[in-house]
Design a protein around this motif. Structure first.
Motif, short mmCIF file in Angstrom:
data_model
loop_
_atom_site.label_atom_id
_atom_site.label_comp_id
_atom_site.label_asym_id
_atom_site.label_seq_id
_atom_site.Cartn_x
_atom_site.Cartn_y
_atom_site.Cartn_z
N ILE A 236 0.81 -1.22 0.00
CA ILE A 236 0.00 0.00 0.00
C ILE A 236 0.84 1.27 0.00
O ILE A 236 0.31 2.35 -0.23
CB ILE A 236 -0.96 0.02 1.20
CG1 ILE A 236 -0.19 -0.10 2.51
CG2 ILE A 236 -1.98 -1.10 1.08
CD1 ILE A 236 -1.07 -0.02 3.76
N ARG A 237 2.15 1.16 0.25
CA ARG A 237 3.00 2.33 0.20
C ARG A 237 4.34 1.97 -0.45
O ARG A 237 5.39 1.97 0.17
CB ARG A 237 3.23 2.87 1.61
CG ARG A 237 4.06 4.12 1.76
CD ARG A 237 3.49 5.32 1.03
NE ARG A 237 3.79 5.33 -0.40
CZ ARG A 237 3.00 5.84 -1.34
NH1 ARG A 237 1.86 6.40 -1.03
NH2 ARG A 237 3.33 5.79 -2.62
N PRO A 238 4.32 1.65 -1.78
CA PRO A 238 5.57 1.41 -2.49
C PRO A 238 6.31 2.72 -2.69
O PRO A 238 5.81 3.80 -2.32
CB PRO A 238 5.11 0.82 -3.82
CG PRO A 238 3.76 1.42 -4.03
CD PRO A 238 3.15 1.54 -2.65
N ASN B 6 1.59 1.04 -10.06
CA ASN B 6 1.58 1.39 -8.64
C ASN B 6 2.77 2.24 -8.21
O ASN B 6 2.68 2.94 -7.21
CB ASN B 6 1.51 0.12 -7.78
CG ASN B 6 2.83 -0.57 -7.65
OD1 ASN B 6 3.60 -0.63 -8.62
ND2 ASN B 6 3.13 -1.11 -6.49
N CYS B 7 3.88 2.17 -8.90
CA CYS B 7 5.03 3.03 -8.57
C CYS B 7 5.16 4.18 -9.56
O CYS B 7 6.17 4.89 -9.54
CB CYS B 7 6.33 2.21 -8.58
SG CYS B 7 6.47 1.07 -7.21
N GLY B 8 4.19 4.34 -10.42
CA GLY B 8 4.32 5.30 -11.51
C GLY B 8 3.71 6.66 -11.22
O GLY B 8 3.31 6.99 -10.10
N CYS C 62 -2.53 9.14 -9.66
CA CYS C 62 -3.59 8.60 -8.83
C CYS C 62 -3.36 9.00 -7.37
O CYS C 62 -2.24 9.34 -6.97
CB CYS C 62 -3.63 7.07 -8.94
SG CYS C 62 -4.10 6.47 -10.58
N SER C 63 -4.40 8.96 -6.58
CA SER C 63 -4.26 9.30 -5.16
C SER C 63 -3.25 8.36 -4.50
O SER C 63 -3.27 7.15 -4.73
CB SER C 63 -5.61 9.21 -4.45
OG SER C 63 -6.20 7.94 -4.63
N ILE D 78 -1.78 3.76 -1.71
CA ILE D 78 -2.44 3.32 -2.94
C ILE D 78 -3.32 2.13 -2.59
O ILE D 78 -3.20 1.54 -1.51
CB ILE D 78 -1.42 2.94 -4.02
CG1 ILE D 78 -0.61 1.70 -3.60
CG2 ILE D 78 -0.49 4.11 -4.33
CD1 ILE D 78 0.20 1.08 -4.71
N SER D 79 -4.22 1.77 -3.53
CA SER D 79 -5.12 0.64 -3.27
C SER D 79 -5.17 -0.33 -4.44
O SER D 79 -6.04 -1.21 -4.46
CB SER D 79 -6.52 1.15 -2.94
OG SER D 79 -7.07 1.85 -4.05
N LEU D 80 -4.28 -0.16 -5.43
CA LEU D 80 -4.13 -1.13 -6.53
C LEU D 80 -5.41 -1.32 -7.33
O LEU D 80 -5.68 -2.40 -7.84
CB LEU D 80 -3.62 -2.47 -5.98
CG LEU D 80 -2.28 -2.35 -5.25
CD1 LEU D 80 -1.98 -3.61 -4.47
CD2 LEU D 80 -1.17 -2.06 -6.24
N GLY D 81 -6.20 -0.26 -7.44
CA GLY D 81 -7.40 -0.28 -8.26
C GLY D 81 -8.68 0.02 -7.51
O GLY D 81 -9.66 0.46 -8.12
#
Length: 421
Positions: free
Chosen positions: A44-46, A107-109, A133-134, A144-147
């Motif tokens: 959730i925090r990469p 996710n890291c972008g 993304c948020s 992040i929430s991966l979608g």
């Protein structure tokens, strides 16, 4: 007598010979739980993309013989976070309304990842909107929430574009987490989007984690993995407020009628082929499945990008008049001969760099204590137009060729888990 008596075990007296290594007898499951807790943070925090606005290139730039502009804007998502967005469009519009492709990063972008799409689509008068993304890049949010919540971000962006009098049809181009976001959004709003390109979507987040642990840490027992996933689920739910069991792209695909291209690299060992194929098989709408050489983070081959351009031209109802813009490759499928690829983005990036960026899931099982694998971010080399002597030089913005401050190469000691995005 007391020291030899069993009574001493009920007293507070310290042992006669304290162990010099108090962690020697620590329960292996306890140590394993610490490793999975660290992994939970990495899900959730990469590593967050760290860049300056100048890395997006000049606000006024030239592709071939045409001049385009970038407009930076902010959109508020339903949770109240500010999304940093950039809209790339022609300086002089050939018609009042033009289609727009929304690019969704991994996710890291960040929105920097969309620069490749900008070069490909703008010469055909398809505008591109990219956003962080948020929880990513410069946008608000800690996780992040991966979608899961990213589809709410996308909904806010789509709502903004549908209110603009200069936008006609909308398309989505997502990679990894972005691909999952696109499908999960379209299963709920089936009318707003006309076409989707889904590059490396995962089937379910839980299965990605299980598969990757099996491949990279086979010594971890199956039962331990399942117990750890249950603990991770509770931890993520308490921190980021989403349930990893609900990230099921296969279920969402069954309710999505939008035309789509699925893409997968044959050498992808982050998200295996079976994930994209399962989503493809469940998908309800018109679909194609394209494979090519490379891995999860490698640059996509020209023939795939050509197919993407032709796909958007077809489904966004873009009519080609005359000859195509110079410096752009298109598919013979649209009846136009190929031209040399543009040299305006960094095909200048070193061969070893990952462009477009993203080491997705950004996950690394950091059992060696060397930290998560870092990603690489391609730089912008969009060229500034040749201005007349009376033009305002400030309109061109700032061009900076430096890479992100925090980019680095993944250590061989890091075991990447997946780009689930």
């Amino acid at each position: 007598f007391f020291r030899l008596s069993p009574l001493r075990f009920f007293c507070c007296e310290p042992p006669l010979h304290p162990s010099p290594h108090p962690l020697f007898f620590e329960c292996p499951m306890n140590r394993l739980s610490h490793a999975w807790e660290d992994l939970c943070e990495l899900v959730i925090r990469p590593q967050r993309a760290n860049y300056r606005p100048s890395h997006l290139g000049p606000t006024l730039f030239q592709l071939g013989d045409s001049i385009f502009q970038r407009t930076d804007l902010e959109i508020i998502n339903p949770r109240g976070f500010v999304l940093q967005c950039s809209h790339f469009e022609p300086k002089h519009r050939p018609q009042a309304k033009l289609p727009c492709v929304i690019y969704l990063h991994g996710n890291c972008g960040s929105r920097l990842d969309a620069l490749e799409a900008v070069v490909l689509l703008l010469p055909y008068n398809i505008t591109v909107l990219a956003f962080d993304c948020s929880g990513s890049g410069h946008s608000g949010g800690d996780y992040i929430s991966l979608g899961h919540y990213e589809r709410q971000d996308l909904a806010a962006v789509v709502e903004y574009l549908r209110k603009q009098p200069t936008v006609s049809r909308l398309g989505l181009w997502g990679r990894s987490m972005g691909a999952v976001t696109a499908i999960m959004y379209c299963c709920r709003d089936q009318t707003a989007i006309s076409a989707i390109v889904a590059d490396s979507p995962f089937s379910t987040l839980v299965q990605v984690m299980v598969d990757t642990v099996r491949a990279n840490r086979p010594w971890i027992p199956e039962l331990a993995t399942r117990l750890a996933l249950r603990a991770m689920r509770r931890s993520i739910l308490s921190k980021a407020w989403f349930d990893i069991n609900e990230l099921d792209t296969v279920s969402a695909a069954r309710h999505c009628p939008v035309p789509i291209i699925f893409a997968h690299a044959r050498g992808d060992d982050f998200v295996g082929r079976q994930h994209a194929w399962l989503v493809h098989e469940a998908y309800a709408g018109p679909k194609r499945f394209l494979e090519f050489e490379g891995d999860h983070n490698s640059e996509r081959p020209e023939h795939f990008l050509t197919e993407v351009v032709a796909f958007f031209l077809e489904h966004l109802s873009v009519e080609l008049s005359g000859t195509p813009p110079r410096g752009t490759a298109v598919s013979a499928a649209v009846g136009v001969a190929s031209a040399p690829a543009p040299t305006l983005l960094s095909d200048v990036a070193p061969a070893g760099d990952l462009a477009p960026t993203d080491v997705d899931l950004g996950l690394a099982l950091d059992l060696d204590g060397k930290g998560p694998c870092a990603d690489h971010v391609g730089q912008s080399s969009l060229s500034e137009p040749q201005l007349d002597s009376g033009a305002d030089p400030d309109a061109t913005g700032e061009q900076n060729s430096s890479l992100l401050d925090t980019s680095g190469r993944a250590s061989n000691d890091c075991v990447p888990l997946a780009r689930a995005d």
